[in-house]
Design an enzyme around this catalytic site. Sequence first.
Site, PDB file in Angstrom:
ATOM      1  CE  LYS A   1      20.372  25.227  26.381  1.00  0.00           C
ATOM      2  NZ  LYS A   1      19.042  25.801  26.342  1.00  0.00           N
ATOM      3  CB  ILE A   2      26.972  21.786  23.367  1.00  0.00           C
ATOM      4  CG1 ILE A   2      27.856  22.638  24.301  1.00  0.00           C
ATOM      5  CG2 ILE A   2      27.793  20.981  22.385  1.00  0.00           C
ATOM      6  CD1 ILE A   2      28.745  23.632  23.635  1.00  0.00           C
ATOM      7  CG  MET A   3      22.784  23.253  18.829  1.00  0.00           C
ATOM      8  SD  MET A   3      21.368  23.458  19.948  1.00  0.00           S
ATOM      9  CE  MET A   3      21.279  25.221  20.062  1.00  0.00           C
ATOM     10  N   GLY A   4      22.599  18.987  20.369  1.00  0.00           N
ATOM     11  CA  GLY A   4      22.711  17.521  20.384  1.00  0.00           C
ATOM     12  C   GLY A   4      22.979  16.978  21.775  1.00  0.00           C
TER      13      GLY A   4
ATOM     14  CG  HIS B   1      10.926  10.903  22.509  1.00  0.00           C
ATOM     15  ND1 HIS B   1      11.480  11.795  23.386  1.00  0.00           N
ATOM     16  CD2 HIS B   1      11.562   9.740  22.712  1.00  0.00           C
ATOM     17  CE1 HIS B   1      12.430  11.194  24.080  1.00  0.00           C
ATOM     18  NE2 HIS B   1      12.508   9.933  23.685  1.00  0.00           N
TER      19      HIS B   1
ATOM     20  CE  LYS C   1      -3.536   2.569   2.494  1.00  0.00           C
ATOM     21  NZ  LYS C   1      -4.232   2.840   3.745  1.00  0.00           N
TER      22      LYS C   1
ATOM     23  NE  ARG D   1      15.547   9.288  21.408  1.00  0.00           N
ATOM     24  CZ  ARG D   1      14.866  10.414  21.343  1.00  0.00           C
ATOM     25  NH1 ARG D   1      13.875  10.524  20.485  1.00  0.00           N
ATOM     26  NH2 ARG D   1      15.140  11.438  22.135  1.00  0.00           N
TER      27      ARG D   1
ATOM     28  CG  HIS E   1      15.857  14.518  26.445  1.00  0.00           C
ATOM     29  ND1 HIS E   1      14.645  14.296  27.058  1.00  0.00           N
ATOM     30  CD2 HIS E   1      15.666  14.316  25.119  1.00  0.00           C
ATOM     31  CE1 HIS E   1      13.762  13.961  26.132  1.00  0.00           C
ATOM     32  NE2 HIS E   1      14.349  13.963  24.945  1.00  0.00           N
TER      33      HIS E   1
ATOM     34  NE  ARG F   1       9.006  11.751  16.933  1.00  0.00           N
ATOM     35  CZ  ARG F   1       9.756  12.325  17.873  1.00  0.00           C
ATOM     36  NH1 ARG F   1       9.351  13.446  18.424  1.00  0.00           N
ATOM     37  NH2 ARG F   1      10.904  11.767  18.264  1.00  0.00           N
TER      38      ARG F   1
ATOM     39  CG  ASP G   1      18.516  15.657  17.224  1.00  0.00           C
ATOM     40  OD1 ASP G   1      18.025  14.860  16.392  1.00  0.00           O
ATOM     41  OD2 ASP G   1      17.870  16.583  17.748  1.00  0.00           O
TER      42      ASP G   1
END
Length: 375
Positions: free
Chosen positions: A254-257, A186, A71, A269, A260, A336, A311
């Site tokens: 800020k350090i991306m990744g 999530h 499908k 993950r 949380h 998502r 991420d």
Amino acid sequence: MAEKATSGAGLRGQSAGSTALCTVGKEGSGLTYRGYDIHDLADHARFEEVAYLLLKGKLPNQQELDDYVVKLKSLRGLPEPLKRVLEEIPADAHPMDVMRTGASMLGNLETEKSFDEQQDQSDRMLAAFPGIINYWYRYSHDGVRIDTDTDDESIGGHFLHLLHGKPASELHARVMNVSLILYAEHEFNASTFTARVCASTLSDIHSCVTGAIGSLRGPLHGGANEAAMDMIENWQSPDEAEREILGMLERKEKIMGFGHAVYRDSDPRNAMIKKWSKELAKEAGDDRLYPVSERVEEVMWREKKLFCNADFFHASAYYFMGIPTKLFTPIFVCSRLTGWCAHVFEQRENNRIIRPNADYTGPEKQEWLPIDQRD
Ligand SMILES: CC(=O)SCCNC(=O)CCNC(=O)[C@H](O)C(C)(C)COP(=O)(O)OP(=O)(O)OC[C@H]1O[C@@H](n2cnc3c(N)ncnc32)[C@H](O)[C@@H]1OP(=O)(O)O
Ligand SMILES: O=C([O-])CC(=O)C(=O)O
């Protein structure tokens, strides 16, 4: 394990409704979709099975899965007016804006007229979204009008096929499969909550998804995989990465990744995508990006007790598969979407309009002044 310390800002730590779809951080760093552990799903399932689980409520048997894949494969073609719209979007547009417009245009052409259509509409978006982003990308960057109707068995393989113009290797299709599973759902993250707020007004499913795409775009949410790549690609060695990260921390950047809103000391993950990133690094003969990423992970834990979220290692994994950085977050959308739609169904099933209160911080009662008397 103790709950993560939270304050009321950003609704952190407060329940905003119920769900049967997902648990996040229930046992510290646990993640389950409808009761299935993310490790089992990532190790054994096909993304299409996980999509079925989320959207239809149970894991499919073999016949159901085969039928579902057939499908989805039959729904990959894009309507001509949608292609014309995509052709009008400039090459320097942000691909998340392209996704947003693509979802919205599809909603104009194939409007959800009744909630009875919600399953078919979700399947259609799941099948068509890789085509939407890659049709625009290949047209605007290479001047090619691609045929989005491939015969690939998996959505991940289909995505890479459209992007690179040739079928994906087994390894790359496998990693895409894992990635799509890890990103699928999530709980009440910002984009899903956006979708649910929209659904709670009894709006149509394309509006819910279009709004969710806008929320996912930001660097504090889905956009972090691209932001992480923009950061690590500049560094030539682990030592340089360490120096730069220390400087960023010193400047309170800020350090991306990393970090949380719910998990306390790891995101389950991360280990899974990190393992595949290492495998891809080996295949690509990389001796820079993966070691740089590992050092950043080490330094962030040592200095701040901050851990990689889903991420961070997605950045290097996607890079090793030849995916341009700006397409990272659209892949997140293609996955998502399943969680968003499942939450929309759930919201509709037991709906009350989502409408919280605010604590007023403005001025007390003010006197009305005609315009010619104002400063
Ligand atoms: C798939 C996903 O969407 S995963 C999230 C992707 N987003 C990112 O990677 C962006 C970077 N990370 C962040 O901005 C945050 O960690 C978020 C948005 C994910 C969570 O935000 P919050 O729940 O508000 O974070 P939290 O309460 O744990 O923050 C505690 C402290 O650590 C700091 N901190 C949190 N994450 C980071 C980070 N990545 N880099 C530097 N400092 C950080 C915060 O600034 C805060 O410091 P403060 O108390 O001095 O203000
Ligand atoms: O849950 C969150 O806040 C963000 C996240 O990890 C996700 O949406 O996958």
